[in-house]
Write a protein that holds these residues in place. Sequence first.
Motif, short mmCIF file in Angstrom:
data_model
loop_
_atom_site.label_atom_id
_atom_site.label_comp_id
_atom_site.label_asym_id
_atom_site.label_seq_id
_atom_site.Cartn_x
_atom_site.Cartn_y
_atom_site.Cartn_z
N PRO A 459 21.90 33.90 69.20
CA PRO A 459 21.59 34.53 70.27
C PRO A 459 20.29 34.39 70.55
O PRO A 459 19.88 34.35 72.01
N SER A 460 19.36 34.20 69.70
CA SER A 460 17.93 33.94 70.22
C SER A 460 17.53 32.43 70.63
O SER A 460 16.38 32.15 71.12
N ALA A 461 18.56 31.63 70.55
CA ALA A 461 18.30 30.17 71.07
C ALA A 461 18.79 30.02 72.33
O ALA A 461 18.94 30.76 73.23
N GLY A 482 17.81 28.57 78.69
CA GLY A 482 17.11 28.97 77.74
C GLY A 482 17.80 30.46 77.29
O GLY A 482 19.06 30.70 77.59
N ARG A 483 17.01 31.29 76.80
CA ARG A 483 17.79 32.59 76.48
C ARG A 483 18.21 33.28 77.39
O ARG A 483 17.21 33.96 78.33
N ALA A 497 20.16 35.79 84.43
CA ALA A 497 18.70 36.15 84.33
C ALA A 497 18.33 35.28 83.06
O ALA A 497 18.97 35.47 81.86
N GLU A 498 17.23 34.50 82.84
CA GLU A 498 16.68 33.71 81.95
C GLU A 498 15.17 34.04 81.51
O GLU A 498 14.55 34.21 82.37
N ASP A 501 9.35 31.30 78.56
CA ASP A 501 7.86 31.18 78.53
C ASP A 501 7.26 32.53 78.90
O ASP A 501 6.28 32.68 79.68
N GLY A 502 7.78 33.54 78.53
CA GLY A 502 7.41 34.92 78.66
C GLY A 502 7.64 35.59 80.24
O GLY A 502 7.33 36.65 80.47
N ALA A 503 8.38 34.68 80.87
CA ALA A 503 8.61 35.17 82.16
C ALA A 503 10.07 35.29 82.50
O ALA A 503 11.01 34.54 81.78
N LEU A 504 10.75 35.84 83.68
CA LEU A 504 12.12 36.04 83.64
C LEU A 504 12.44 35.30 84.84
O LEU A 504 11.81 35.39 86.06
#
Length: 816
Positions: A459-461, A482-483, A497-498, A501-504
């Motif tokens: 789930p985290s990959a 990505g996740r 929604a992905e 790098d800290g953003a959505l």
Amino acid sequence: MTAAAPAWALGVDLGTSYAAGAVAVDGAAELLEVGGEPRVPTTVLLTEDARLVAGSYAQRAVGRLPDRAERNPRRYVGRAPMLLGGRPVSAVDALAALLALFVQEGRRRFDDADPARLVLTHPPAWTPDRLAELREVAARVLPRVDVELVPEPVAAAVAHGVTGTVAVYDLGGVTFDATVLVPEPGGFRVAGRPGGDPDLGGEVFDQLVFRHFGGQLAHAAPQWWEQLTTDPARLAAEADLLTEARLAKEALSTFETASQYVAGADADVHISRAELDDLIADDVRRSARVLAETVGGTSVDAVLVVGGASRTPLVQQVLRGAYGERVRVPADPKGAVALGAARLAGRIAAPGPAATAGPAAGIAPVTERGGSGTPAGAGRAAVPVPAAAGRARAEQAPAGPKGRTPAPVAPTGPTRRPAVATDVPGAAPPVDLVPLADAVLDARVVAGRLYVWSAPDGPSARHRISVVDPVSGRAERKIRFGRLVGWAVAEGGIVVAERRDGALHCHTLGADLSVGTSTQLPTPYRPFLVAAGGVAWAVLRSPDTRMTGPLEESGSLAVQVLPLRAGTPGPVVPLGPAVFDYVDGTRRLLDPTGSGSAVPALLGDGRSVALVLGRGGRQTLLLVGPAGEVTPVGEEAAVRQVLAAGGRRLLATATGLEHRSDPRGADLRGGDRRPVLPRPPAGDARWAVAGRQPFAVSVDRLSPGRGLAVHALVEGGLRELGRYPSLLGSPAGARPDEAPRVRADGESLLLGTGDGAGGSRLVAADGAGTRVLAAARGWLEPVGRAAGALVARHVPGAAPGDSCSDPGLLVRVPGR
């Protein structure tokens, strides 16, 4: 009198996306060029006059006849036939057409003589039933020639001449394999369980470059890019751009930058090696981790790097960082497997006693042949197919049909994994749930298509969205991200929604998973996603959202409309302040008695989203249309849900369920009000609509969830249909994993229910009552019905309750 042609041997690597062949003669091996190319695309195509063609000719015709082509036929080995132009074609027939290309070229070079010996390679995890099909491929093309089957990593090691214990990193066009080989008399054997990823390869990198180019073309040629991503007639242009992406990726193996001219757009696109490294870094690092896990504590003398995508500089950089001077890269990593196969075939075919003394070097007799010294022509004999149970990596070794004939007829029986027996006391008669896919986080059936959100690496990959055949489980098309933290599916496509790098980021896809738009969201909080027709709505919480009390979260809401088929994302439209009230400090379930905001949802008219904004003890009800237009429709005090059905507005409130007539269309003010079900004091209730039939779903207790009652709205009143121990999910859920597991199935409702004893039941409700369709241990939730098949998601290790975020199996319920 002419001299007789020398005896020759043939080795062929029938890869997933490319095939390569090599010949061995007089102790030397060289690649065999077909049409001037050392590698042949594995594409097969059924022409309009029913001829099966393969290779470059088939690849060139894909854009013109996409429904008659299959680019990766090897994926069908051990599975149901592929459909080309609506006709079933078996994997044996398709791979035989590819093998024939190399045999014909060899015959041309060697005076029409057949090879003295043939070696075919295969993935190391293939099971005997799949190897039996590969033998049948050889028998179709060379019925009188002896054939040996060799694992691909063994052939690669032979080609490179490595010694000792070897780890093989094979990154091909579509798949990645990691294997450890240990020496034994006469060659190598595979040690331990091979690792890998069936969905990681050069084509994944091509898609990432394609999307990178798409971002440039959306600005340089917006109309052309819009047509490319929305018009099915532009498949040929899409294929051309994907080819340009591949060429650019390959050029970056030599140069620091690459530029490609896109003729249709009349524009240049560019990418640097640093940009490519950023795009593929997560995948490359993950492949290195898989290799490390496969090696485990084994001390390896060499790490052999093969496969076309392994030429990517970042791959070699990462591996050298981990293994140093032990990394070995063949001069031609794309052809290494075929060259090794040819060398093994040449040794077998060499004159003298050694030629018949046993299997080739590098072949473990029991693993590959079930014995040694098989006589010529034995490649036609069938290999017994074992039971399907006990396969540890089912995605690499799917169970095939128990009996086959050469004719391209769809096989029967389970196709991917062993059936899951279900046996819950007091439930429906046990049935065998047929597994279709694993690592599934969610799935939806919309307009007859089965869409699957999965996390094959955890789930985290990285996550994956696929269109899956509900009968065979085959992923007909897929795209990786990505996740992902949310999605919504509609007839016109998908929005996801992905978090990256800290953003959505919100991405849209067409119904066929064609690439749409990408938008970075101006908030770090997970959006509420809703979709209908060809439009998606992303309802956003403001970045300053915070807890203003032990059970109260305050901020503002805004909405952005995202077209699924074509067009440009709309502006972010502020909606106003909003407060969410929770049952407890976990912020999982919304307080059913409060006057806070509710989870946005479709109104039910196919074109609007209903929002309830609560603040200061009052609520504002809003409708947001497909163009982003916001319409206030009422002021309330404690509304939790608004739906439209049959000329009524259906409301769930703090006091219970009610319906109102709808004399003014969208306006909730006015009209008669009729309460029909009081809210249970410790529970909650919601409406659900299937077709034209409204249903009421209520639970006696929210946390933990207890007591489920299902009613149908008939002639203005409710008729109770059935009661069950609990509902999977919760009517008060604030997050997607807590949503009630309720799905529409025509005019019926499908529900996931708990049985009170650690198991779940799939229940169908209609105006006449309820019935149990299936039961299983753990969590069993409905997905929907596609192609006549009832599909569900099963998480055997998850306890029935109000939440489940664990990956599970996608299963088909037979006979339902």
